[in-house]
Design an enzyme around this catalytic site. Structure first.
Site, PDB file in Angstrom:
ATOM      1  N   LYS A 129       0.805  -1.232   0.000  1.00  0.00           N
ATOM      2  CA  LYS A 129       0.000   0.000   0.000  1.00  0.00           C
ATOM      3  C   LYS A 129       0.837   1.280   0.000  1.00  0.00           C
ATOM      4  CE  LYS A 129      -4.356  -1.521   2.038  1.00  0.00           C
ATOM      5  NZ  LYS A 129      -5.327  -1.279   3.120  1.00  0.00           N
ATOM      6  N   ASP A 161     -10.102   3.367   2.170  1.00  0.00           N
ATOM      7  CA  ASP A 161     -10.328   2.724   3.480  1.00  0.00           C
ATOM      8  C   ASP A 161     -11.026   3.670   4.457  1.00  0.00           C
ATOM      9  OD1 ASP A 161      -9.345   0.178   2.987  1.00  0.00           O
ATOM     10  OD2 ASP A 161      -7.286   0.706   3.527  1.00  0.00           O
TER      11      ASP A 161
HETATM   12  P1  NAP Z   1      -0.836  -3.006  10.495  1.00  0.00           P
HETATM   13  O1  NAP Z   1      -0.446  -1.817   9.711  1.00  0.00           O
HETATM   14  O2  NAP Z   1       0.090  -4.174  10.576  1.00  0.00           O
HETATM   15  O3  NAP Z   1      -1.123  -2.491  12.015  1.00  0.00           O
HETATM   16  C1  NAP Z   1      -1.406  -3.403  13.043  1.00  0.00           C
HETATM   17  C2  NAP Z   1      -1.861  -2.652  14.289  1.00  0.00           C
HETATM   18  O4  NAP Z   1      -2.209  -3.621  15.301  1.00  0.00           O
HETATM   19  C3  NAP Z   1      -0.753  -1.774  14.905  1.00  0.00           C
HETATM   20  O5  NAP Z   1      -1.342  -0.667  15.531  1.00  0.00           O
HETATM   21  C4  NAP Z   1      -0.142  -2.734  15.953  1.00  0.00           C
HETATM   22  O6  NAP Z   1       0.511  -2.076  16.994  1.00  0.00           O
HETATM   23  C5  NAP Z   1      -1.396  -3.405  16.474  1.00  0.00           C
HETATM   24  N1  NAP Z   1      -1.096  -4.685  17.115  1.00  0.00           N
HETATM   25  C6  NAP Z   1      -0.662  -5.817  16.510  1.00  0.00           C
HETATM   26  N2  NAP Z   1      -0.473  -6.787  17.435  1.00  0.00           N
HETATM   27  C7  NAP Z   1      -0.808  -6.232  18.638  1.00  0.00           C
HETATM   28  C8  NAP Z   1      -0.815  -6.718  19.981  1.00  0.00           C
HETATM   29  N3  NAP Z   1      -0.441  -7.990  20.285  1.00  0.00           N
HETATM   30  N4  NAP Z   1      -1.235  -5.898  20.978  1.00  0.00           N
HETATM   31  C9  NAP Z   1      -1.608  -4.622  20.694  1.00  0.00           C
HETATM   32  N5  NAP Z   1      -1.615  -4.096  19.442  1.00  0.00           N
HETATM   33  C10 NAP Z   1      -1.207  -4.890  18.441  1.00  0.00           C
HETATM   34  O7  NAP Z   1      -2.228  -3.598  10.019  1.00  0.00           O
HETATM   35  P2  NAP Z   1      -3.474  -2.810   9.366  1.00  0.00           P
HETATM   36  O8  NAP Z   1      -3.387  -2.874   7.887  1.00  0.00           O
HETATM   37  O9  NAP Z   1      -3.584  -1.488  10.039  1.00  0.00           O
HETATM   38  O10 NAP Z   1      -4.698  -3.768   9.786  1.00  0.00           O
HETATM   39  C11 NAP Z   1      -5.135  -3.881  11.129  1.00  0.00           C
HETATM   40  C12 NAP Z   1      -6.348  -4.816  11.191  1.00  0.00           C
HETATM   41  O11 NAP Z   1      -7.422  -4.222  10.484  1.00  0.00           O
HETATM   42  C13 NAP Z   1      -6.125  -6.185  10.534  1.00  0.00           C
HETATM   43  O12 NAP Z   1      -6.749  -7.159  11.321  1.00  0.00           O
HETATM   44  C14 NAP Z   1      -6.827  -6.064   9.192  1.00  0.00           C
HETATM   45  O13 NAP Z   1      -7.324  -7.306   8.735  1.00  0.00           O
HETATM   46  C15 NAP Z   1      -7.974  -5.140   9.544  1.00  0.00           C
HETATM   47  N6  NAP Z   1      -8.450  -4.343   8.403  1.00  0.00           N
HETATM   48  C16 NAP Z   1      -9.776  -4.363   8.124  1.00  0.00           C
HETATM   49  C17 NAP Z   1     -10.254  -3.620   7.068  1.00  0.00           C
HETATM   50  C18 NAP Z   1     -11.725  -3.646   6.759  1.00  0.00           C
HETATM   51  O14 NAP Z   1     -12.085  -3.258   5.635  1.00  0.00           O
HETATM   52  N7  NAP Z   1     -12.585  -4.038   7.678  1.00  0.00           N
HETATM   53  C19 NAP Z   1      -9.384  -2.828   6.299  1.00  0.00           C
HETATM   54  C20 NAP Z   1      -8.024  -2.818   6.628  1.00  0.00           C
HETATM   55  C21 NAP Z   1      -7.574  -3.581   7.692  1.00  0.00           C
HETATM   56  P3  NAP Z   1       2.099  -1.735  16.883  1.00  0.00           P
HETATM   57  O15 NAP Z   1       2.189  -0.438  16.131  1.00  0.00           O
HETATM   58  O16 NAP Z   1       2.538  -1.643  18.297  1.00  0.00           O
HETATM   59  O17 NAP Z   1       2.740  -2.881  16.150  1.00  0.00           O
END
Ligand code: NAP
Length: 286
Positions: A72, A108
């Site tokens: 992305k 998004d």
């Molecule tokens: P990302 O960039 O990898 O960010 C992950 C986030 O989760 C970061 O804030 C990370 O914190 C936090 N995290 C991960 N493990 C954790 C833990 N054990 N304890 C506390 N915080 C934790 O991922 P993303 O693209 O933002 O996606 C995040 C989620 O949203 C995913 O599950 C994805 O499937 C979902 N999503 C859904 C949609 C939808 O359309 N519904 C769209 C996009 C994403 P740190 O910064 O500390 O690592």
């Protein structure tokens, strides 16, 4: 049955891995619904082949593509034009080939906002607690700040990442009122009485033994609690919020509406929302 012709327009999604994407299901359902001569395919593009894949959009005269993890941010460098949201968010999830040029968008944040609107919630004037500072959280935070929220509480496991996002928003979105708060039960409990909308934009909730990031006892009927995780649909956070009398919005709405916005950009047609939601519900239940 899908029929392909000499004129069939090609769309797709670039990611790595890509096998679990629900975007082909959504967009092919919409193409079929409208009888559009188009097809949408998943493409597993390793980072080393990203440039080649982007050039192929032009070479193959594709209509457009979605972009997902891990590309992305990287694709930004190859865009000829960026939408204001994509520019602010610093990431793209939709590319449209128009007049031989690559136009980059991020749908998004608008997808998240439309899901809230569908649930009857207007974010203007609200105080929002956003958990997470990753890619999805950044898109949501930018859109919320552009939509006139009153205040944003930002919490993330890695505090420095939340601080960076807050500083960026304060510099780039006029009137953004942002406080970085510690991700911990006691800390979040102190801010919840003042909060209208809670958003989990971390990946916590996908696995059965994931921790609860905020204290459920501090949630109540004044709160709208949104989880962007959609597998499972009924996350532990949403279940706990419902038990406390809070209203909830699950992650399927954002998925549906970010796809709808991409489809509008490509085809100028509205997604058949009810039909696609039904297909998505079947798919996430599998
Ligand atoms: P990302 O960039 O990898 O960010 C992950 C986030 O989760 C970061 O804030 C990370 O914190 C936090 N995290 C991960 N493990 C954790 C833990 N054990 N304890 C506390 N915080 C934790 O991922 P993303 O693209 O933002 O996606 C995040 C989620 O949203 C995913 O599950 C994805 O499937 C979902 N999503 C859904 C949609 C939808 O359309 N519904 C769209 C996009 C994403 P740190 O910064 O500390 O690592």
């Amino acid at each position: 049955m899908l029929l392909l012709h000499g004129q069939t327009m090609l769309y797709g999604i670039f990611g790595y891995p890509i096998g679990h994407s629900l975007s082909p299901l959504m967009h092919n359902t919409a193409f079929t619904h409208y009888g559009l001569d188009a097809v949408y395919l998943p493409f597993a593009v390793p980072p080393a082949h990203l440039e080649m894949a982007l050039k192929s959009i032009v070479a193959l005269h594709m209509g457009g593509v979605n972009v997902t993890i891990p590309h992305k941010q990287a694709v930004m460098a190859w865009m000829d034009e960026l939408s204001p949201e994509a520019h602010l968010i610093g990431a793209i999830n939709t590319i449209h080939l128009r007049d031989g040029r690559l136009h980059g968008y991020n749908t998004d944040g608008i997808g998240f906002l439309r899901a809230l609107e569908e649930a009857g919630s207007d974010v203007a004037g609200c105080t929002v607690m956003l958990l997470g500072a990753g890619g999805a959280a950044r898109a949501i935070a930018v859109q919320l700040c552009l939509s006139g929220i009153r205040r944003l509480y930002l919490a993330n496991r890695t505090l420095a990442r939340a601080e960076d996002l807050a500083a960026f928003l304060q510099q780039n979105v006029p009137h953004a009122d942002i406080s970085v708060v510690t991700l911990g039960e006691a800390s979040l409990a102190a801010y919840l009485p003042d909060t209208d909308i809670v958003v989990n934009a971390t990946s916590i909730g996908m696995h059965p033994h994931d921790p609860m990031l905020l204290p459920p006892y501090a949630l109540g009927p004044r709160h709208l609690v949104c989880d962007i995780v959609y597998r499972p649909l009924h996350t532990p956070l949403l279940r706990a919020a419902q038990r406390q009398g809070a209203r909830t919005v699950d992650g399927l709405g954002m998925l549906l509406h970010q796809g709808a916005k991409a489809f509008e950009i490509w085809t100028e047609h509205a997604f058949p929302l009810a039909l696609i939601r039904a297909r998505l519900l079947e798919a996430v239940a599998e």
